[in-house]
Design a protein around this motif. Structure first.
Motif, mmCIF file in Angstrom:
data_model
loop_
_atom_site.group_PDB
_atom_site.id
_atom_site.type_symbol
_atom_site.label_atom_id
_atom_site.label_comp_id
_atom_site.label_asym_id
_atom_site.label_seq_id
_atom_site.Cartn_x
_atom_site.Cartn_y
_atom_site.Cartn_z
ATOM 1 N N SER A 68 -134.756 5.133 -26.530
ATOM 2 C CA SER A 68 -134.344 3.720 -26.509
ATOM 3 C C SER A 68 -134.837 3.031 -25.241
ATOM 4 C CB SER A 68 -132.827 3.591 -26.651
ATOM 5 O OG SER A 68 -132.161 4.261 -25.609
ATOM 6 N N PRO A 85 -135.309 -5.743 -36.889
ATOM 7 C CA PRO A 85 -135.127 -4.345 -37.295
ATOM 8 C C PRO A 85 -135.370 -3.357 -36.147
ATOM 9 C CG PRO A 85 -136.418 -5.512 -38.939
ATOM 10 C CD PRO A 85 -136.264 -6.434 -37.758
ATOM 11 N N ARG A 86 -136.333 -3.671 -35.306
ATOM 12 C CA ARG A 86 -136.605 -2.779 -34.176
ATOM 13 C C ARG A 86 -135.437 -2.783 -33.192
ATOM 14 N NH1 ARG A 86 -142.128 -2.314 -30.580
ATOM 15 N NH2 ARG A 86 -141.413 -0.462 -29.507
ATOM 16 N N ALA A 88 -132.344 -3.541 -33.873
ATOM 17 C CA ALA A 88 -131.211 -2.902 -34.542
ATOM 18 C C ALA A 88 -131.343 -1.381 -34.489
ATOM 19 C CB ALA A 88 -131.115 -3.379 -35.984
ATOM 20 N N SER A 89 -132.548 -0.882 -34.624
ATOM 21 C CA SER A 89 -132.778 0.561 -34.559
ATOM 22 C C SER A 89 -132.506 1.107 -33.157
ATOM 23 C CB SER A 89 -134.212 0.885 -34.979
ATOM 24 O OG SER A 89 -134.422 0.501 -36.316
ATOM 25 N N ALA A 92 -128.872 1.254 -32.715
ATOM 26 C CA ALA A 92 -128.301 2.412 -33.408
ATOM 27 C C ALA A 92 -128.435 3.673 -32.560
ATOM 28 C CB ALA A 92 -128.978 2.599 -34.761
ATOM 29 N N ILE A 93 -129.587 3.828 -31.892
ATOM 30 C CA ILE A 93 -129.777 4.980 -31.014
ATOM 31 C C ILE A 93 -128.774 4.932 -29.859
ATOM 32 C CG2 ILE A 93 -131.359 6.113 -29.390
ATOM 33 C CD1 ILE A 93 -133.659 5.117 -31.224
#
Length: 104
Positions: A68, A85-86, A88-89, A92-93
């Motif tokens: 991250s 989306p990037r 958000a990913s 999430a990490i």
């Protein structure tokens, strides 16, 4: 103390990954040497943290910080693409890393 070591190891992992980019293969030997030092330091700190922490948790936190953090540095300093989306990913990490820390 073990968590501090793993977090510091993760930060060095970010330096290692960014250093790989800037070393341009091995064309810039001083940068490559600093990159190697960051890798050795990261592994040493992770190894010390593993004396007290479960390997699955510590390794996941270490790689999560590295992944991250490297993605965020790439966006902030290297002009890498940013999208919802990037981000958000990456979130999430980070959420997973925080969750593992809290679950320990």
């Amino acid at each position: 103390m073990a968590w501090t070591l793993v977090i510091a190891a993760g930060l060095l992992e970010i330096l290692f990954a960014i250093g790989l980019k800037h070393a341009n293969g091995l064309e810039r030997p001083w940068v490559a040497l600093g990159t190697a030092a960051a890798l050795v330091g990261s592994l040493a700190l992770l190894s010390m943290g593993l004396r007290q922490l479960p390997v699955g948790t510590a390794y996941a936190v270490w790689t999560g910080i590295g992944a991250s953090g490297t993605a965020l540095v790439g966006i902030a300093l290297l002009g890498e693409p940013v999208s919802a989306p990037r981000l958000a990913s990456i979130a999430a990490i980070v959420g997973g890393v925080v969750g593992l820390r809290l679950a320990h």
